[in-house]
Design an enzyme around this catalytic site. Structure first.
Site: not given
Length: 634
Positions: A19-20, A210-211, A241, A579
């Site tokens: 996504k970044t 973002d986020e 998330q 993770r």
């Protein structure tokens, strides 16, 4: 999404989906399409993330990005308010209070009103700051926050509200803002100052966030207000998330985005570049059980990989032994310690593991938090035990008496001089009248504890229930229940100790063992990471151990009592699983030792039980178990 129209846009970006990178390319596209950099507002959750994105953008399109406003909500708010604060009644060049500054102002506000100086305890400044901050960021009345997050303070609700008002008055008199005021005043500008709102609407023609799943209610309202005129807002996040409700994150921000922006563009990034297919299969199977979500299924870019291992173990000690042994084996197979992590729901779950790793000389790092035995409330409790073990321990004695309301450093010094010569008799006459009852309670508890030296677990419970520490925790900390549970967990841990001396020796050796030579061939900075899942979000490791997967521990019992708590806990499990890049181990103890040598059978986490049975998305490992477990299971 990179080339989408300048309209309201929701990008649901799955774990490990890049996504970044996608957001970076969107910014670069806006710039190359003619949008001036000063017209773009990029909101991130760390300033480091913003700097990295800007560096990538500059490398991509060779356009000067210094004029672009980017960073955290607080960073951007601070920059804007430097220009607009006078319109809210502040003088030029307002001051900014950090956490410690704000605590001092809150303590002064409490003193101004004369609270906390009589017989009745009053919450400490840091607990009041936590409550005030929660009210601001969730946009709820302070009374509601007290009732839901700190019910032990309900009887003091009126006084706390008066202190909060006085706190705000003092900040205004100082021409200062704290971090929460930055966001609150940004919203005030947009809601109450039409000229400022119009100016900001013209200043920015594109807003990117973002986020987005981690934004709180106040941040969500700010984003909507900043995009109200042009509606060119693009938000990126993953509803699966969203795990920070305890910090005020508002899950509805991302879930209801399509309702607030009817007809918005929606994109999903579903290719995971991090984990192997077997790990993603387990993650997908788990998150499917949530009702409130944007349904999606992640696909692995990678191929192959071993199935996750489900490993039931006899008890917490065998769990610690298994993890430590498997860590050494994986290291021999070529995975460095820094590429491994042990994740858990709460730091209390790592006690036995910390001891086992230390015994074996395996270096470890507790991420974003102090080690369990170094936490203030644990050290408070252990100070009681250390004084019983060694009556000449001046530091421990002074620490415990200063926990009594009304006893400060001067009184503690006087008490120690008497105790050093005459032990615990006649101490009450050396302290102010308001402290005498509390000191008498403490002395009686210490005398009882002295007779329980062979039962350190009962000594710890005595500290809580008879020495007054449970009440002290309630008044010192907003998260009192979590700290209370930590102490009970310490009492359970102490059941394995044959005596007070053995328990304190083991804990002392924990520090000395860490100083010894570590496993052969390890580099100086090579350490395995121990972390709560919350603190591991955004990170990745080649091998992940997810421990204490027992119902009531993960998911946690308190979380299950909250509306939608089970779904957030399942999202937390999903974050933990994703993770892992190559290896995933899911463990739980089958038994928990209780008082009086009783043993409690633990149920596997519901997040394990609800996974498909055929085909199961894991391999079940059978470690040698004690016969008593099999007998109990029958």
């Amino acid at each position: 999404m990179v080339l989408c129209d300048p309209l309201p846009t929701l990008v649901v970006a799955g774990a490990g989906s890049g996504k970044t990178r996608a957001l970076t390319y969107r910014v670069a596209h806006l710039l190359e399409s003619g949008t001036p950099p000063e017209k773009i507002l990029l909101l991130t959750f760390t300033n480091k993330a913003a700097r990295e994105m800007m560096a990538r953008v500059a490398a991509l399109c060779r356009i000067e990005t210094r004029k672009m406003l980017s960073g955290t909500f607080h960073h951007v708010a601070h920059g804007l308010l430097r220009e607009y604060a006078p319109r809210l009644g502040y003088a030029d060049r307002y001051g900014l209070l950090d956490r410690e500054d704000a605590k001092e102002v809150m303590a002064s506000a409490t003193a101004d009103l004369g609270y906390g100086v009589g017989q009745r305890r009053f919450p400490r400044a840091d607990a009041l700051i936590d409550l005030y901050s929660s009210a601001v960021n969730t946009q709820r009345p302070l009374a509601d926050v007290i009732a839901s997050e700190a019910p032990q303070f309900v009887a003091l609700e009126d006084e706390i509200i008066r202190v909060a008002r006085r706190f705000a008055e003092r900040k205004a008199q100082m021409n200062a803002m704290d971090f929460d005021d930055l966001l609150l005043n940004w919203k005030r500008l947009l809601a109450d100052v039409p000229a400022a709102r119009e100016s900001l609407e013209k200043r920015f023609s594109a807003v990117l966030v973002d986020e987005y799943q981690d934004t709180n209610r106040l941040q969500g309202e700010i984003v909507d207000a900043m995009a109200f005129g042009h509606r060119n807002v693009l938000v990126v996040g993953d509803d699966a998330q969203s795990i920070y409700a305890f910090r005020g994150a508002h899950f509805e921000n991302i879930l209801r985005f399509p309702e607030r922006y009817p007809g918005c563009q929606q994109f999903k990034l579903l290719t995971n570049y991090r984990s192997t297919p077997p790990i993603l299969a387990l993650a997908n199977a788990s998150i499917t059980c949530n009702r409130k979500q944007f349904h999606k299924e992640l696909h692995a870019f990678r191929e192959g990989g071993a199935a996750p291992a489900l490993v039931p173990l006899r008890d917490v000690h065998q769990q610690a032994e298994f993890v430590a042994q498997r860590v050494l084996e994986l290291r021999e197979e070529g995975i460095p310690l820094r590429e491994m992590a042990v994740l858990y729901r709460a730091h209390t779950h790592s006690m036995e593991l910390q001891m086992e790793l230390a015994r074996r000389g395996i270096p470890f790092l507790v991420r974003a938090g102090v080690r369990f035995f170094e936490q203030a409330h644990i050290k408070d409790v252990l100070a009681h035990l250390k004084f019983i073990q060694n009556p000449q321990d001046e530091l421990s004695f002074k620490r415990i008496v200063k926990l009594v309301s009304g006893i400060g450093a001067a009184s503690a010094d006087a008490l120690w001089e008497k105790v050093r010569k005459e032990r615990l008799s006649g101490l009450e006459q050396l302290v102010p009248p308001k402290a005498r009852a509390g000191l008498s309670t403490l002395v009686a508890a210490l005398q009882k504890m002295d007779k329980l030296r062979s039962q350190p677990s009962e000594m710890i419970r005595c500290v809580l229930h008879e020495a007054g520490y449970a009440e002290a925790v309630k008044m010192r900390y907003a998260n009192a229940q979590a700290r209370y549970d930590d102490v009970l967990q310490l009492a359970d841990y102490a059941l394995q100790a044959e005596s007070l001396e053995q328990l304190l020796a083991d804990l002392t050796l924990l520090d000395s063992l860490e100083a010894e030579d570590v496993i052969e061939g390890a580099e100086a900075d090579e350490k395995i990471t121990l972390s709560t899942v919350h603190q591991a979000k955004g990170l990745e490791y080649r091998a992940v151990f997810l421990i204490w997967l027992a119902d009531g521990r993960f998911p946690s019992a308190p979380a299950l009592r909250v509306a939608d708590g089970e779904e957030e806990e399942r999202r937390l499990f999903y974050v933990a699983v994703t993770r892992a890049k190559d290896e995933l181990y899911l463990t739980y103890p089958m038994m928990q030792e209780e008082r009086d040598q009783a043993r409690l059978l633990m149920r596997p986490s519901r997040f394990l039980d609800e996974l498909p049975v055929s085909p199961a998305p894991y391999e079940k490992w059978s470690i040698e178990l004690a016969q008593e477990v099999n007998l109990l299971a029958e």
